[in-house]
Design a protein around this motif. Structure first.
Motif, PDB file in Angstrom:
ATOM      1  N   ALA A 127     -60.622  39.591  -5.685  1.00 23.94           N
ATOM      2  CA  ALA A 127     -60.508  38.863  -4.420  1.00 23.94           C
ATOM      3  C   ALA A 127     -61.437  37.665  -4.375  1.00 23.94           C
ATOM      4  CB  ALA A 127     -60.817  39.805  -3.252  1.00 23.94           C
ATOM      5  N   VAL A 128     -62.577  37.738  -5.059  1.00 25.41           N
ATOM      6  CA  VAL A 128     -63.558  36.650  -5.043  1.00 25.41           C
ATOM      7  C   VAL A 128     -63.291  35.638  -6.156  1.00 25.41           C
ATOM      8  CG1 VAL A 128     -66.003  36.111  -5.369  1.00 25.41           C
ATOM      9  CG2 VAL A 128     -65.339  38.058  -3.960  1.00 25.41           C
ATOM     10  N   ALA A 129     -62.890  36.131  -7.336  1.00 22.73           N
ATOM     11  CA  ALA A 129     -62.823  35.267  -8.513  1.00 22.73           C
ATOM     12  C   ALA A 129     -61.484  34.572  -8.704  1.00 22.73           C
ATOM     13  CB  ALA A 129     -63.147  36.086  -9.767  1.00 22.73           C
ATOM     14  N   ILE A 130     -60.418  35.105  -8.146  1.00 23.02           N
ATOM     15  CA  ILE A 130     -59.083  34.574  -8.413  1.00 23.02           C
ATOM     16  C   ILE A 130     -58.613  33.721  -7.247  1.00 23.02           C
ATOM     17  CG2 ILE A 130     -56.712  35.167  -9.011  1.00 23.02           C
ATOM     18  CD1 ILE A 130     -58.781  35.987 -11.089  1.00 23.02           C
ATOM     19  N   PRO A 131     -58.141  32.502  -7.500  1.00 23.03           N
ATOM     20  CA  PRO A 131     -57.615  31.647  -6.414  1.00 23.03           C
ATOM     21  C   PRO A 131     -56.431  32.312  -5.717  1.00 23.03           C
ATOM     22  CG  PRO A 131     -57.903  30.390  -8.444  1.00 23.03           C
ATOM     23  CD  PRO A 131     -58.099  31.825  -8.806  1.00 23.03           C
ATOM     24  N   GLU A 132     -56.214  31.939  -4.477  1.00 26.14           N
ATOM     25  CA  GLU A 132     -55.193  32.593  -3.666  1.00 26.14           C
ATOM     26  C   GLU A 132     -53.808  32.509  -4.295  1.00 26.14           C
ATOM     27  OE1 GLU A 132     -53.370  32.415   0.874  1.00 26.14           O
ATOM     28  OE2 GLU A 132     -55.219  31.365   0.387  1.00 26.14           O
ATOM     29  N   GLU A 133     -53.476  31.386  -4.947  1.00 24.05           N
ATOM     30  CA  GLU A 133     -52.133  31.225  -5.503  1.00 24.05           C
ATOM     31  C   GLU A 133     -51.889  32.130  -6.709  1.00 24.05           C
ATOM     32  OE1 GLU A 133     -54.814  28.014  -7.259  1.00 24.05           O
ATOM     33  OE2 GLU A 133     -54.401  28.887  -5.293  1.00 24.05           O
ATOM     34  N   GLN A 134     -52.948  32.660  -7.335  1.00 30.88           N
ATOM     35  CA  GLN A 134     -52.805  33.565  -8.475  1.00 30.88           C
ATOM     36  C   GLN A 134     -53.154  35.009  -8.128  1.00 30.88           C
ATOM     37  OE1 GLN A 134     -55.376  31.991 -11.517  1.00 30.88           O
ATOM     38  NE2 GLN A 134     -54.081  30.227 -11.932  1.00 30.88           N
ATOM     39  N   ARG A 135     -53.511  35.238  -6.879  1.00 29.13           N
ATOM     40  CA  ARG A 135     -54.042  36.556  -6.529  1.00 29.13           C
ATOM     41  C   ARG A 135     -52.998  37.661  -6.634  1.00 29.13           C
ATOM     42  NH1 ARG A 135     -57.518  35.882  -1.487  1.00 29.13           N
ATOM     43  NH2 ARG A 135     -58.610  34.509  -2.940  1.00 29.13           N
ATOM     44  N   HIS A 136     -51.740  37.360  -6.272  1.00 29.37           N
ATOM     45  CA  HIS A 136     -50.727  38.420  -6.361  1.00 29.37           C
ATOM     46  C   HIS A 136     -50.486  38.821  -7.818  1.00 29.37           C
ATOM     47  CE1 HIS A 136     -47.971  35.119  -7.366  1.00 29.37           C
ATOM     48  NE2 HIS A 136     -47.100  36.033  -7.766  1.00 29.37           N
ATOM     49  N   GLY A 320     -52.728  45.359  -1.491  1.00 36.27           N
ATOM     50  CA  GLY A 320     -54.086  45.075  -1.950  1.00 36.27           C
ATOM     51  C   GLY A 320     -54.433  43.610  -1.815  1.00 36.27           C
ATOM     52  N   GLY A 321     -53.486  42.743  -2.181  1.00 39.42           N
ATOM     53  CA  GLY A 321     -53.717  41.311  -2.031  1.00 39.42           C
ATOM     54  C   GLY A 321     -53.840  40.899  -0.579  1.00 39.42           C
ATOM     55  N   ALA A 322     -53.001  41.490   0.282  1.00 39.69           N
ATOM     56  CA  ALA A 322     -53.055  41.164   1.712  1.00 39.69           C
ATOM     57  C   ALA A 322     -54.379  41.606   2.327  1.00 39.69           C
ATOM     58  CB  ALA A 322     -51.886  41.807   2.443  1.00 39.69           C
ATOM     59  N   ALA A 323     -54.836  42.816   1.962  1.00 41.71           N
ATOM     60  CA  ALA A 323     -56.103  43.313   2.504  1.00 41.71           C
ATOM     61  C   ALA A 323     -57.267  42.429   2.071  1.00 41.71           C
ATOM     62  CB  ALA A 323     -56.339  44.755   2.055  1.00 41.71           C
ATOM     63  N   SER A 324     -57.270  42.028   0.806  1.00 36.94           N
ATOM     64  CA  SER A 324     -58.369  41.185   0.333  1.00 36.94           C
ATOM     65  C   SER A 324     -58.337  39.811   0.999  1.00 36.94           C
ATOM     66  CB  SER A 324     -58.294  41.024  -1.189  1.00 36.94           C
ATOM     67  OG  SER A 324     -57.164  40.252  -1.561  1.00 36.94           O
ATOM     68  N   GLY A 325     -57.139  39.312   1.278  1.00 30.00           N
ATOM     69  CA  GLY A 325     -57.029  38.018   1.933  1.00 30.00           C
ATOM     70  C   GLY A 325     -57.495  38.032   3.376  1.00 30.00           C
ATOM     71  N   LEU A 326     -57.437  39.196   4.015  1.00 31.68           N
ATOM     72  CA  LEU A 326     -57.861  39.319   5.410  1.00 31.68           C
ATOM     73  C   LEU A 326     -59.337  39.674   5.548  1.00 31.68           C
ATOM     74  CD1 LEU A 326     -54.750  41.226   6.776  1.00 31.68           C
ATOM     75  CD2 LEU A 326     -55.452  38.925   7.437  1.00 31.68           C
ATOM     76  N   ALA A 327     -59.978  40.015   4.418  1.00 27.23           N
ATOM     77  CA  ALA A 327     -61.383  40.439   4.477  1.00 27.23           C
ATOM     78  C   ALA A 327     -62.298  39.225   4.419  1.00 27.23           C
ATOM     79  CB  ALA A 327     -61.693  41.367   3.312  1.00 27.23           C
ATOM     80  N   PRO A 328     -63.111  39.000   5.451  1.00 32.27           N
ATOM     81  CA  PRO A 328     -64.018  37.847   5.434  1.00 32.27           C
ATOM     82  C   PRO A 328     -65.202  38.084   4.512  1.00 32.27           C
ATOM     83  CG  PRO A 328     -64.397  39.154   7.398  1.00 32.27           C
ATOM     84  CD  PRO A 328     -63.223  39.785   6.690  1.00 32.27           C
ATOM     85  N   ALA A 329     -65.813  37.011   4.062  1.00 34.79           N
ATOM     86  CA  ALA A 329     -67.018  37.111   3.243  1.00 34.79           C
ATOM     87  C   ALA A 329     -68.092  37.882   4.007  1.00 34.79           C
ATOM     88  CB  ALA A 329     -67.532  35.719   2.892  1.00 34.79           C
ATOM     89  N   GLY A 330     -68.729  38.817   3.334  1.00 36.79           N
ATOM     90  CA  GLY A 330     -69.732  39.656   3.980  1.00 36.79           C
ATOM     91  C   GLY A 330     -69.181  40.985   4.432  1.00 36.79           C
ATOM     92  N   ALA A 331     -67.846  41.152   4.381  1.00 39.47           N
ATOM     93  CA  ALA A 331     -67.254  42.428   4.808  1.00 39.47           C
ATOM     94  C   ALA A 331     -66.112  42.839   3.887  1.00 39.47           C
ATOM     95  CB  ALA A 331     -66.758  42.329   6.243  1.00 39.47           C
ATOM     96  N   ARG A 332     -66.006  42.202   2.723  1.00 34.98           N
ATOM     97  CA  ARG A 332     -64.919  42.559   1.814  1.00 34.98           C
ATOM     98  C   ARG A 332     -65.028  44.002   1.335  1.00 34.98           C
ATOM     99  NH1 ARG A 332     -65.040  37.054  -0.075  1.00 34.98           N
ATOM    100  NH2 ARG A 332     -63.015  36.086   0.357  1.00 34.98           N
ATOM    101  N   GLY A 333     -66.235  44.438   1.068  1.00 32.76           N
ATOM    102  CA  GLY A 333     -66.426  45.796   0.565  1.00 32.76           C
ATOM    103  C   GLY A 333     -65.951  46.845   1.551  1.00 32.76           C
TER     104      GLY A 333
END
Length: 407
Positions: A127-136, A320-333
């Protein structure tokens, strides 16, 4: 469809090694229920009901521990959480074979609370390392490695427990968990945005309303729906073939399901614009119903299960991709920890519900009820996202997912 997307994902610094270590950690983690089951049955000479209680207690620990571990990773990073987890796992699997049933039951909760967070670490890093267009594509690759681990881990645990001993199986599993976890701890993948990093300083605590967005609810519902369907139809496959006198083919049918799931994830990752997660989840449920009408012949059942199995991994990759996209920095875990808990919830409901329906009615009704229940939950998730999409946009983090729902 673009196959080179996978190459772009694994060529990013550290991602290839992360996926490899994550794969080995997944094999160990998914083998835990079956190894624990056989440890109680063979090692303590108890019944499968008693073993099921121990596994249920372990599941409760996992469901509670996942979000807590996620929050700790948000605050302190991966390595401290993995060290604590490895310490707990080493103690449990090291002395587990010599525990009495009562002590093992209580210790199983602690084992679940300190479960090796291999799945979560991989997803957080992606979720942190991969750009959104490649995340799926990245999450499709994660789903494929997860799928293989489910095919290898339990089978390996059963083989060691039945050909050597349950004690060796338990201690061997503990060693595997330790090695995989130690590798991840040495790699220490960064799971917080580099732009927001402050060295070793813990991330600031976010309030519940800051990270738990309304758009996250349908993601969790769809995730639970998919795991409910998959766990339910696996149990129904065995029950249906047993009733028709073909139970010896159950292993082959489940292997076909695993291969179809792998191929489905492979194809999903090559899509330029993947379907909405709730739509895929709904299709998993609806196509599961068809399996109930094919339990009389294992060959027909293989054909009937091609679609639901092929859609299973894409559904997990999409949620999984949708959940990571909705998780803000500081609360992804903590968000991904709750996502993992929703996976556990569906697994915990699906198999027992399917078994109860088979006992009360028949495997046909198990397929039908499991499939329609999953589809209904997915319909709720799809309707929820569509309703949120029609609301005035007040939360920037929800926009991508809601736009997809509207489309």
């Amino acid at each position: 469809m673009r196959i080179d997307g996978y190459r772009k994902v694994v060529s990013r610094p550290g991602i290839g090694l992360l996926m490899l270590l994550g794969f080995f950690s997944k094999i160990a983690v998914v083998a835990i229920p079956v190894v624990m089951n056989l440890g109680v049955v063979f090692g303590l000479d108890r019944g499968f009901g008693a073993a099921g209680l121990v596994i249920a207690l372990w599941t409760v620990g996992v469901a509670i521990g996942g979000p807590v571990q996620g929050r700790m990773m948000d605050k302190y990073g991966v390595r401290p959480v993995l060290i604590v987890s490895l310490t707990g796992q080493a103690l449990f699997w090291g002395i587990g074979p010599s525990m009495s049933y009562g002590v093992l039951s209580v210790a199983a909760v602690g084992c679940g609370l300190l479960n090796l967070p291999g799945f979560a670490v991989v997803r957080l890093r992606l979720a942190v390392a991969i750009p959104e267009e490649q995340r799926h594509t990245a999450f499709a690759l994660d789903a494929m490695t997860s799928n293989i681990s489910y095919m290898v881990g339990p089978a390996l645990g059963v083989t060691v427990a039945t050909t050597v001993s349950s004690d060796v199986s338990m201690r061997g599993l503990g060693l595997s968990v330790a090695l995989a976890g130690a590798g991840l701890a040495l790699l220490n993948p960064q799971v917080r945005d580099s732009a927001k990093e402050t060295g070793s300083e813990p991330a600031p605590r976010m309030k519940f309303r800051q990270w738990f967005k309304p758009a996250l609810v349908p993601v969790l519902v769809a995730t639970t729906a998919t795991t409910l369907a998959t766990a339910g139809y696996e149990t129904a496959i065995v029950g249906g073939l047993r009733d028709s006198g073909q139970v010896e083919w159950a292993g082959l049918v489940l292997t076909v399901c695993g291969l179809c799931s792998f191929i489905g994830a492979l194809l999903y990752g090559t899509l330029k614009r993947p379907p909405h997660f709730a739509l895929i989840s709904a299709l998993v449920g609806l196509t599961t119903v068809v399996g109930g009408f094919a339990t009389g012949d294992w060959r027909l059942l293989c054909l009937a299960m091609v679609l639901p199995a092929a859609l299973c991994s894409p559904s997990f990759a999409a949620t999984g991709g949708a959940a990571s996209g909705l998780a803000p920095a500081g609360a992804r875990g903590v968000v991904m920890g709750i996502y993992s808990a929703s996976l556990t919830l569906g697994n915990s409901i699906g198999a027992p519900l399917s078994g109860a329906i088979q006992d009360a009615r028949s495997p046909l009704w198990a397929f039908v009820v499991i499939g329609l229940t999953s589809a209904a939950l997915s319909g709720v998730a799809l309707g929820w996202t569509a309703w949120l999409a029609r609301r005035p946009a007040a939360e920037p983090q929800s926009t991508p997912v809601l736009a997809d729902a509207a489309a």
